[in-house]
Design a protein around this motif. Structure first.
Motif, PDB file in Angstrom:
ATOM      1  N   ASP A   1     -47.768 -20.474  64.788  1.00 34.44           N
ATOM      2  CA  ASP A   1     -48.311 -19.954  63.526  1.00 34.44           C
ATOM      3  C   ASP A   1     -47.966 -18.484  63.301  1.00 34.44           C
ATOM      4  O   ASP A   1     -48.668 -17.776  62.551  1.00 34.44           O
ATOM      5  N   GLY A   2     -46.907 -18.024  63.957  1.00 38.97           N
ATOM      6  CA  GLY A   2     -46.495 -16.640  63.762  1.00 38.97           C
ATOM      7  C   GLY A   2     -45.663 -16.472  62.498  1.00 38.97           C
ATOM      8  O   GLY A   2     -45.439 -17.417  61.737  1.00 38.97           O
ATOM      9  N   GLU A   3     -45.162 -15.249  62.285  1.00 42.54           N
ATOM     10  CA  GLU A   3     -44.343 -14.975  61.113  1.00 42.54           C
ATOM     11  C   GLU A   3     -43.011 -15.726  61.211  1.00 42.54           C
ATOM     12  O   GLU A   3     -42.437 -15.846  62.295  1.00 42.54           O
ATOM     13  N   PRO A   4     -42.535 -16.248  60.101  1.00 43.82           N
ATOM     14  CA  PRO A   4     -41.236 -16.943  60.124  1.00 43.82           C
ATOM     15  C   PRO A   4     -40.128 -16.016  60.606  1.00 43.82           C
ATOM     16  O   PRO A   4     -40.099 -14.832  60.272  1.00 43.82           O
ATOM     17  N   LEU A   5     -39.225 -16.556  61.395  1.00 40.22           N
ATOM     18  CA  LEU A   5     -38.085 -15.812  61.899  1.00 40.22           C
ATOM     19  C   LEU A   5     -36.881 -16.082  61.002  1.00 40.22           C
ATOM     20  O   LEU A   5     -36.510 -17.232  60.762  1.00 40.22           O
ATOM     21  N   GLU A   6     -36.252 -15.009  60.511  1.00 41.15           N
ATOM     22  CA  GLU A   6     -35.088 -15.182  59.643  1.00 41.15           C
ATOM     23  C   GLU A   6     -33.825 -15.307  60.486  1.00 41.15           C
ATOM     24  O   GLU A   6     -33.608 -14.543  61.426  1.00 41.15           O
ATOM     25  N   ILE A   7     -32.986 -16.253  60.137  1.00 40.77           N
ATOM     26  CA  ILE A   7     -31.713 -16.438  60.837  1.00 40.77           C
ATOM     27  C   ILE A   7     -30.590 -16.639  59.820  1.00 40.77           C
ATOM     28  O   ILE A   7     -30.810 -17.168  58.730  1.00 40.77           O
TER      29      ILE A   7
ATOM     30  N   GLU B   1     -22.033 -19.570  54.561  1.00 36.72           N
ATOM     31  CA  GLU B   1     -23.118 -19.149  55.447  1.00 36.72           C
ATOM     32  C   GLU B   1     -24.456 -19.360  54.757  1.00 36.72           C
ATOM     33  O   GLU B   1     -24.594 -19.165  53.547  1.00 36.72           O
ATOM     34  N   ILE B   2     -25.469 -19.758  55.518  1.00 33.95           N
ATOM     35  CA  ILE B   2     -26.804 -19.925  54.945  1.00 33.95           C
ATOM     36  C   ILE B   2     -27.779 -18.984  55.642  1.00 33.95           C
ATOM     37  O   ILE B   2     -27.619 -18.648  56.816  1.00 33.95           O
ATOM     38  N   THR B   3     -28.767 -18.555  54.893  1.00 37.39           N
ATOM     39  CA  THR B   3     -29.866 -17.758  55.425  1.00 37.39           C
ATOM     40  C   THR B   3     -31.137 -18.563  55.283  1.00 37.39           C
ATOM     41  O   THR B   3     -31.435 -19.091  54.210  1.00 37.39           O
ATOM     42  N   THR B   4     -31.879 -18.679  56.358  1.00 33.59           N
ATOM     43  CA  THR B   4     -33.105 -19.456  56.322  1.00 33.59           C
ATOM     44  C   THR B   4     -34.112 -18.830  57.270  1.00 33.59           C
ATOM     45  O   THR B   4     -33.815 -17.852  57.961  1.00 33.59           O
ATOM     46  N   THR B   5     -35.308 -19.373  57.278  1.00 40.42           N
ATOM     47  CA  THR B   5     -36.338 -18.918  58.216  1.00 40.42           C
ATOM     48  C   THR B   5     -36.876 -20.141  58.944  1.00 40.42           C
ATOM     49  O   THR B   5     -36.784 -21.272  58.466  1.00 40.42           O
ATOM     50  N   VAL B   6     -37.445 -19.894  60.119  1.00 38.31           N
ATOM     51  CA  VAL B   6     -38.031 -20.968  60.894  1.00 38.31           C
ATOM     52  C   VAL B   6     -39.359 -20.513  61.466  1.00 38.31           C
ATOM     53  O   VAL B   6     -39.510 -19.359  61.882  1.00 38.31           O
TER      54      VAL B   6
END
Length: 387
Positions: free
Chosen positions: A39-45, A161-166
């Motif tokens: 439940d932490g902050e989403p990590l951007e990758i 390239e894609i940018t997303t969060t997890v």
């Protein structure tokens, strides 16, 4: 065609690249992956486009261009990894995520998203529709063990390239009962598969699976009789179907049987169509041979004999007369004479040895589709030729 093959190859690479060349491409980055918390902050990758490796060295280099995080749960439970899938609105191609057990670098579950170009498949294309219907999200959920570390990998086979969060959170099941029929392959049963009724989760590629009932694959389909003698009646041999555990399937419940060409001399067939818990079609052939005949009279001749056959013209093309100096009709001592037609029931065999004992028998045959169907041999009679 080139575009189709390229996309198909990219899709395959998404799956196979996880274990390419015998070394997991996750291995080099698991130790350095960013730790994320429940439940932490989403990590951007940022995930670059993956290219096809041509060598083992290139495969290892590819691993450096894939972005990962890792998670160690404090208690055993189902967890899900949720991605920002905004990229799906503009991208074309495929993206795959995977949960990998860090201790042995084995993928335990995967999620796939795919969008095919509009001009690649038609609206009614079965393959294209099946792929896109299956590959809808890279969100992925699995049961994770407390204290063990799991790495999250993403592979990008889109055009950019894609940018997303997890982020990771506990998973809530949406359970549904599914039925997967046991498939029956007609060729050699090599591709026969078990089926089952089970409970599964419909959310975020969750791998929850609880078997309710197992449908064991079919092992054998046999006819009670594979050869009949013609009698102007329909032939319907009983069918016995057994599964891999030796259980007998029920006609009407698990399969139906229909017959074709099952009255006259020739090859008849039984078609077994599976239903209910099973699917597939199996065909079993059986023969219908002509009615036999007998020797009506056997007369000795000079270095030969004349045999008169009892007329049997129904579903018959002609007769075969077999004679031998051996009671066992061994191959080296035996000859066969064919009499075409059923009107001529008498045949003289000459140029034999004088004062020699011969064993004689006869049978009928019918020619159907360039193949002879023969009755059983008659009772054997003996004759001694004249000098």
């Amino acid at each position: 065609m080139k575009k189709t093959l390229s996309l198909a190859l990219s899709f395959i690479m998404l799956i196979t690249s996880m274990t390419a060349f015998g070394t997991s491409v996750f291995a080099a980055t698991i130790a350095d992956a960013t730790e994320i918390t429940l439940d932490g902050e989403p990590l951007e990758i940022n995930v670059p486009v993956m290219t096809e490796p041509k060598t083992e060295a290139e495969a290892e280099e590819m691993a450096k261009n894939m972005y990962y995080c890792k998670f160690t749960p404090e208690e055993t439970d189902y967890y899900e990894f949720i991605f920002d899938e905004t990229f799906t609105k503009t991208s074309t191609g495929a993206v795959m995520s995977a949960i990998v057990r860090a201790e042995d670098e084995e993928p335990i579950n995967m999620g796939i998203w795919m969008k095919l170009p509009d001009d690649l498949f038609g609206d009614d294309d079965i393959i294209g529709g099946a792929l896109t219907d299956f590959a809808t999200t890279i969100n992925v959920a699995s049961k994770l063990e407390a204290g063990k570390t799991y790495a999250i990998g993403v592979a990008n086979s889109t055009t950019a390239e894609i940018t997303t969060t997890v982020k990771v959170q506990k998973h809530t099941h949406n359970l549904k009962t599914f039925t997967e029929k046991s498939y029956v392959d007609d060729e050699d049963f090599y591709f026969n598969e078990d089926g089952e009724k089970y409970t599964g989760c419909t959310v975020n590629n969750c791998d929850y699976h609880k078997t309710i009932e197992k449908y064991y694959k079919v092992k054998s389909v046999k006819l009670s009789t594979t050869a009949y003698t013609y009698n102007n009646k329909l032939k319907k041999p009983a069918v016995t179907v057994k599964d891999s555990k030796g259980n007998t399937l029920k006609k009407g419940t698990d399969y139906t049987v229909t017959y074709a060409k099952n009255k006259n001399v020739g090859t008849a067939k039984a078609t077994i169509r599976f239903k209910g818990k099973y699917e597939g079609v199996v065909v079993r052939n059986f023969k219908i041979n002509p009615k036999g005949t007998s020797i009506a009279k056997l007369t000795a001749k000079k270095k030969g004999f004349t045999v008169k056959v009892k007329k049997q013209a129904t579903q018959t093309t002609g007769y075969q007369i077999q004679y031998s100096t051996s009671a066992k009709f061994t191959k080296k001592t035996t000859k066969t004479v064919t009499v075409k037609g059923t009107k001529n029931v008498s045949k003289t065999v000459s140029k034999l040895k004088g004062k020699k004992k011969y064993y004689v028998r006869v049978r009928t045959y019918k020619r159907v589709s360039n193949k002879n169907y023969c009755s059983a041999w008659s009772k054997v009679k003996t004759i001694k030729t004249k000098k």
